[in-house]
Scaffold this active site. Structure first.
Site, PDB file in Angstrom:
ATOM      1  N   ARG A  75       0.929  -1.109  -0.195  1.00 36.72           N
ATOM      2  CA  ARG A  75       0.030   0.111   0.790  1.00 36.72           C
ATOM      3  C   ARG A  75       0.677   0.812  -0.280  1.00 36.72           C
ATOM      4  O   ARG A  75       0.748   2.309   0.929  1.00 36.72           O
ATOM      5  CB  ARG A  75      -1.108  -0.018   0.891  1.00 36.72           C
ATOM      6  CG  ARG A  75      -1.942  -0.901   0.946  1.00 36.72           C
ATOM      7  CD  ARG A  75      -2.954  -0.893  -0.002  1.00 36.72           C
ATOM      8  NE  ARG A  75      -4.109   0.168   0.474  1.00 36.72           N
ATOM      9  CZ  ARG A  75      -4.559  -0.305   0.966  1.00 36.72           C
ATOM     10  NH1 ARG A  75      -5.054  -1.402   1.373  1.00 36.72           N
ATOM     11  NH2 ARG A  75      -5.860   0.904   0.723  1.00 36.72           N
ATOM     12  N   ARG A  81      -3.595   6.534   0.045  1.00 32.96           N
ATOM     13  CA  ARG A  81      -3.521   8.342   1.178  1.00 32.96           C
ATOM     14  C   ARG A  81      -2.774   9.170   1.988  1.00 32.96           C
ATOM     15  O   ARG A  81      -3.258  10.316   1.843  1.00 32.96           O
ATOM     16  CB  ARG A  81      -5.018   8.181   1.808  1.00 32.96           C
ATOM     17  CG  ARG A  81      -6.507   8.217   1.433  1.00 32.96           C
ATOM     18  CD  ARG A  81      -7.626   7.559   1.841  1.00 32.96           C
ATOM     19  NE  ARG A  81      -6.934   6.051   2.655  1.00 32.96           N
ATOM     20  CZ  ARG A  81      -8.126   5.124   3.376  1.00 32.96           C
ATOM     21  NH1 ARG A  81      -9.250   5.813   3.397  1.00 32.96           N
ATOM     22  NH2 ARG A  81      -7.734   4.022   4.039  1.00 32.96           N
ATOM     23  N   ARG A 108      -6.801  11.093  -6.483  1.00 35.33           N
ATOM     24  CA  ARG A 108      -7.824  10.656  -5.740  1.00 35.33           C
ATOM     25  C   ARG A 108      -9.063  11.668  -6.108  1.00 35.33           C
ATOM     26  O   ARG A 108     -10.084  11.170  -6.758  1.00 35.33           O
ATOM     27  CB  ARG A 108      -7.857  10.416  -4.890  1.00 35.33           C
ATOM     28  CG  ARG A 108      -9.635   9.499  -4.034  1.00 35.33           C
ATOM     29  CD  ARG A 108      -9.434   8.384  -4.562  1.00 35.33           C
ATOM     30  NE  ARG A 108     -10.475   8.069  -3.855  1.00 35.33           N
ATOM     31  CZ  ARG A 108     -12.141   8.533  -4.030  1.00 35.33           C
ATOM     32  NH1 ARG A 108     -11.775   8.831  -5.295  1.00 35.33           N
ATOM     33  NH2 ARG A 108     -12.738   7.770  -3.515  1.00 35.33           N
ATOM     34  N   ASP A 131      -7.053  -2.882  -6.853  1.00 32.49           N
ATOM     35  CA  ASP A 131      -7.614  -3.299  -5.825  1.00 32.49           C
ATOM     36  C   ASP A 131      -8.409  -4.734  -5.699  1.00 32.49           C
ATOM     37  O   ASP A 131      -8.282  -5.258  -7.017  1.00 32.49           O
ATOM     38  CB  ASP A 131      -9.180  -2.315  -5.505  1.00 32.49           C
ATOM     39  CG  ASP A 131      -8.668  -2.936  -3.697  1.00 32.49           C
ATOM     40  OD1 ASP A 131      -8.428  -2.300  -2.901  1.00 32.49           O
ATOM     41  OD2 ASP A 131      -9.805  -3.353  -3.166  1.00 32.49           O
ATOM     42  N   TYR A 159     -14.767 -11.083   1.926  1.00 32.64           N
ATOM     43  CA  TYR A 159     -16.151 -10.308   0.895  1.00 32.64           C
ATOM     44  C   TYR A 159     -16.913  -9.814   0.880  1.00 32.64           C
ATOM     45  O   TYR A 159     -17.752  -9.452   0.737  1.00 32.64           O
ATOM     46  CB  TYR A 159     -15.024  -8.994   0.261  1.00 32.64           C
ATOM     47  CG  TYR A 159     -13.650  -7.695   1.534  1.00 32.64           C
ATOM     48  CD1 TYR A 159     -13.616  -6.799   2.306  1.00 32.64           C
ATOM     49  CD2 TYR A 159     -12.123  -8.857   1.618  1.00 32.64           C
ATOM     50  CE1 TYR A 159     -12.522  -6.668   2.826  1.00 32.64           C
ATOM     51  CE2 TYR A 159     -11.319  -8.132   2.619  1.00 32.64           C
ATOM     52  CZ  TYR A 159     -11.615  -7.176   3.148  1.00 32.64           C
ATOM     53  OH  TYR A 159     -10.258  -6.326   3.658  1.00 32.64           O
TER      54      TYR A 159
HETATM   55  O1  CP3 Z   1      -0.490  -0.924  -2.252  1.00 33.65           O
HETATM   56  C1  CP3 Z   1      -0.930  -0.651  -3.175  1.00 33.65           C
HETATM   57  O2  CP3 Z   1       0.073   0.836  -3.049  1.00 33.65           O
HETATM   58  C2  CP3 Z   1      -1.529  -0.627  -4.929  1.00 33.65           C
HETATM   59  C3  CP3 Z   1      -2.354  -1.057  -4.291  1.00 33.65           C
HETATM   60  C4  CP3 Z   1      -4.284  -1.404  -3.572  1.00 33.65           C
HETATM   61  C5  CP3 Z   1      -5.048  -0.909  -3.166  1.00 33.65           C
HETATM   62  N1  CP3 Z   1      -5.733  -2.145  -2.016  1.00 33.65           N
HETATM   63  C6  CP3 Z   1      -5.055   0.229  -2.920  1.00 33.65           C
HETATM   64  C7  CP3 Z   1      -6.746   0.486  -2.124  1.00 33.65           C
HETATM   65  C8  CP3 Z   1      -3.698  -2.942  -2.460  1.00 33.65           C
HETATM   66  C9  CP3 Z   1      -2.054  -4.080  -3.262  1.00 33.65           C
HETATM   67  C10 CP3 Z   1      -4.739  -2.822  -2.157  1.00 33.65           C
HETATM   68  C11 CP3 Z   1      -5.045  -4.263  -1.997  1.00 33.65           C
HETATM   69  C12 CP3 Z   1      -5.919  -4.448  -0.762  1.00 33.65           C
HETATM   70  N2  CP3 Z   1      -7.559  -4.092  -1.471  1.00 33.65           N
HETATM   71  C13 CP3 Z   1      -5.766  -5.513   0.379  1.00 33.65           C
HETATM   72  C14 CP3 Z   1      -5.360  -6.571   0.794  1.00 33.65           C
HETATM   73  C15 CP3 Z   1      -4.075  -5.747   1.509  1.00 33.65           C
HETATM   74  C16 CP3 Z   1      -5.068  -5.471   3.340  1.00 33.65           C
HETATM   75  O3  CP3 Z   1      -4.665  -3.764   2.870  1.00 33.65           O
HETATM   76  O4  CP3 Z   1      -5.208  -6.406   3.355  1.00 33.65           O
HETATM   77  C17 CP3 Z   1      -7.747  -5.355   0.660  1.00 33.65           C
HETATM   78  C18 CP3 Z   1      -7.533  -6.122   1.890  1.00 33.65           C
HETATM   79  C19 CP3 Z   1      -8.404  -4.165  -0.333  1.00 33.65           C
HETATM   80  C20 CP3 Z   1      -9.558  -4.177   0.316  1.00 33.65           C
HETATM   81  C21 CP3 Z   1      -9.743  -2.338   0.810  1.00 33.65           C
HETATM   82  N3  CP3 Z   1      -9.858  -1.776  -0.126  1.00 33.65           N
HETATM   83  C22 CP3 Z   1     -10.551  -1.876   1.299  1.00 33.65           C
HETATM   84  C23 CP3 Z   1     -10.897  -3.044   3.196  1.00 33.65           C
HETATM   85  C24 CP3 Z   1     -10.513  -0.392   1.731  1.00 33.65           C
HETATM   86  C25 CP3 Z   1     -11.177   0.331   1.892  1.00 33.65           C
HETATM   87  C26 CP3 Z   1      -9.697   0.409   3.706  1.00 33.65           C
HETATM   88  C27 CP3 Z   1      -8.519   1.473   3.081  1.00 33.65           C
HETATM   89  O5  CP3 Z   1      -7.847   0.704   3.701  1.00 33.65           O
HETATM   90  O6  CP3 Z   1      -9.004   1.707   2.309  1.00 33.65           O
HETATM   91  C28 CP3 Z   1      -9.689  -0.129   0.417  1.00 33.65           C
HETATM   92  C29 CP3 Z   1      -9.592   1.055  -0.649  1.00 33.65           C
HETATM   93  C30 CP3 Z   1      -8.295   0.972  -0.862  1.00 33.65           C
HETATM   94  N4  CP3 Z   1      -7.593   0.034  -1.972  1.00 33.65           N
HETATM   95  C31 CP3 Z   1      -7.738   2.038  -1.297  1.00 33.65           C
HETATM   96  C32 CP3 Z   1      -6.891   2.324  -1.747  1.00 33.65           C
HETATM   97  C33 CP3 Z   1      -5.225   3.478  -2.121  1.00 33.65           C
HETATM   98  C34 CP3 Z   1      -8.574   3.623  -0.226  1.00 33.65           C
HETATM   99  C35 CP3 Z   1      -9.225   4.526  -1.107  1.00 33.65           C
HETATM  100  C36 CP3 Z   1      -8.879   6.301  -0.619  1.00 33.65           C
HETATM  101  O7  CP3 Z   1      -8.451   6.197  -1.470  1.00 33.65           O
HETATM  102  O8  CP3 Z   1     -10.340   6.287  -0.373  1.00 33.65           O
END
Ligand code: CP3
Length: 356
Positions: free
Chosen positions: A37, A41, A50, A87, A163
């Site tokens: 990640r 943000r 975003r 994602d 999910y």
């Molecule tokens: O790593 C990176 O920089 C690449 C991008 C990436 C995202 N999600 C972008 C994202 C990766 C590799 C993921 C993986 C992901 N997504 C996982 C596995 C890793 C982990 O954190 O356990 C999971 C479980 C998700 C599902 C997911 N996506 C959730 C639960 C959420 C909301 C909570 C949160 O962390 O914001 C997201 C949204 C998300 N995915 C964001 C980003 C940058 C935030 C969205 C925003 O900009 O508001």
């Protein structure tokens, strides 16, 4: 002390990129570093980008913006790898489920709780619906500095299923466990469909240019052993075998977060190429029991990156020292937290690059 001999790993020695060398089994000092990640943000330029998208999925499916988000952390910090901006929940979307992301609430999906609904998942449209993701890869690849590797990813079937069944994030996983424990045959059908979609999605990412892939099994650690073997190890083994047949030597990193004492079975039984460790795994034990089997990645607590300063420096040094004797990639034990100060990320990279 004599270093243990590097074990043999599958990838052919073609690239000099540090991340790929470590994934082939080389011990490097300093170790390559990237962060789960790393786009997100905590970066002001991410928040600005975003804002240009109505919703998160539209962002993920705009090749230009996704490519830009992928490159942002690499431009700012010079990590050894870029991870594709996307994602794990694009796969249920591509299978025809409703997926949305609500501000401050996280993902919201229409819950899938019955075996009869599994057959309605539309495998045929997956690659077409995810085409913008592969187009983002084609944009990122030529824009990367020569030493930086591009990592693709997908969620592992179990984690994506949590999910889909819960309808979003969960605290106790009651609905998905009820199904998985109570009707394992029916639930296996869902896991199998997800494994097939994951193979196609990762394979298409590889064809578009990613040089390694990571399987995120963020919720692997909530399962008892029996179900861990059936819903984590078995589908991962299937995905690894299918990708190895189609793309020989392409490194696959597995992240069975929270697997604890089952990390070793995960590595030996799935034949995964490398393993990412969460922060609860003791480094000395991982060095002795895992690093001789596969390159390891991890495992700094993300909160230390929020904190910075001496606690961050001490922990990073301990991790580097513990894994210096074998193939190792520096990373966090989970993703970068949104409240992480940007300058601590720069600080960490500088610390790790001073390791010799
Ligand atoms: O790593 C990176 O920089 C690449 C991008 C990436 C995202 N999600 C972008 C994202 C990766 C590799 C993921 C993986 C992901 N997504 C996982 C596995 C890793 C982990 O954190 O356990 C999971 C479980 C998700 C599902 C997911 N996506 C959730 C639960 C959420 C909301 C909570 C949160 O962390 O914001 C997201 C949204 C998300 N995915 C964001 C980003 C940058 C935030 C969205 C925003 O900009 O508001």
């Amino acid at each position: 002390m004599e270093k243990p001999e590097a074990p043999e790993f599958a990838a052919p020695p073609t690239s000099k990129k540090p991340l790929l060398r470590a994934l082939r089994g080389e011990s490097l000092a300093p170790p390559p570093i990237w962060l789960m990640r790393q786009a997100g943000r905590y970066l002001p330029e991410y928040r600005e980008l975003r804002r240009a998208s109505e919703n998160f999925l539209e962002f993920c499916f705009s090749p230009d913006r996704a490519a830009d988000a992928t490159l942002q952390p690499v431009r700012r910090f010079g990590m050894d790898a870029a991870i594709l901006f996307s994602d794990i929940l694009v796969v249920p979307y591509a299978l025809g489920r409703q997926v949305s992301f609500r501000e401050g609430e996280g993902p919201v999906l229409e819950p899938l709780r019955r075996r009869e609904e599994v057959s309605s998942l539309d495998q045929d449209a997956v690659l077409e619906r995810l085409a913008p993701v592969y187009n983002a890869i084609r944009l990122v690849k030529p824009a990367l500095p020569g030493s930086v590797a591009l990592i693709g990813f997908a969620g592992a079937p179990w984690t994506v299923a949590t999910y889909m069944v819960e309808g979003g994030s969960s605290r106790d996983f009651t609905a998905v466990k009820r199904w998985a424990f109570g009707d394992p045959e029916g639930f296996t059908e869902l896991i199998d469909r997800l494994a097939e979609a994951t193979i196609e999605h990762l394979s298409a990412q590889i064809s578009a240019g990613v040089e390694a892939v990571q399987l995120f099994d963020s919720w692997a650690g909530v399962l008892p052993e029996h179900e861990f073997r059936r819903f984590v190890i078995a589908p991962t083994q299937r995905i690894v075998a299918a990708l190895a047949a189609r793309h020989p030597g392409l490194p696959i990193i597995g992240f069975p977060r929270g697997a604890g004492l089952l990390y070793r079975a995960y590595v030996t039984e799935t034949k995964i190429g490398a393993v990412s460790l969460d922060q609860s795994v003791p480094c000395d034990i991982a060095h002795k029991t895992l690093q001789s089997l596969a390159p390891v990645q991890g495992n700094l607590d993300p909160l230390l990156l929020v904190l910075g300063g001496a606690p961050l420096a001490a922990a990073a040094a301990r991790i580097c020292a513990a894994f210096a004797g074998g193939p190792f990639i520096f990373n966090l034990g989970h993703g970068v937290l949104p409240e992480t100060p940007v300058k601590h990320v720069a600080e960490l990279i500088e610390l790790v690059r001073r390791v010799s």
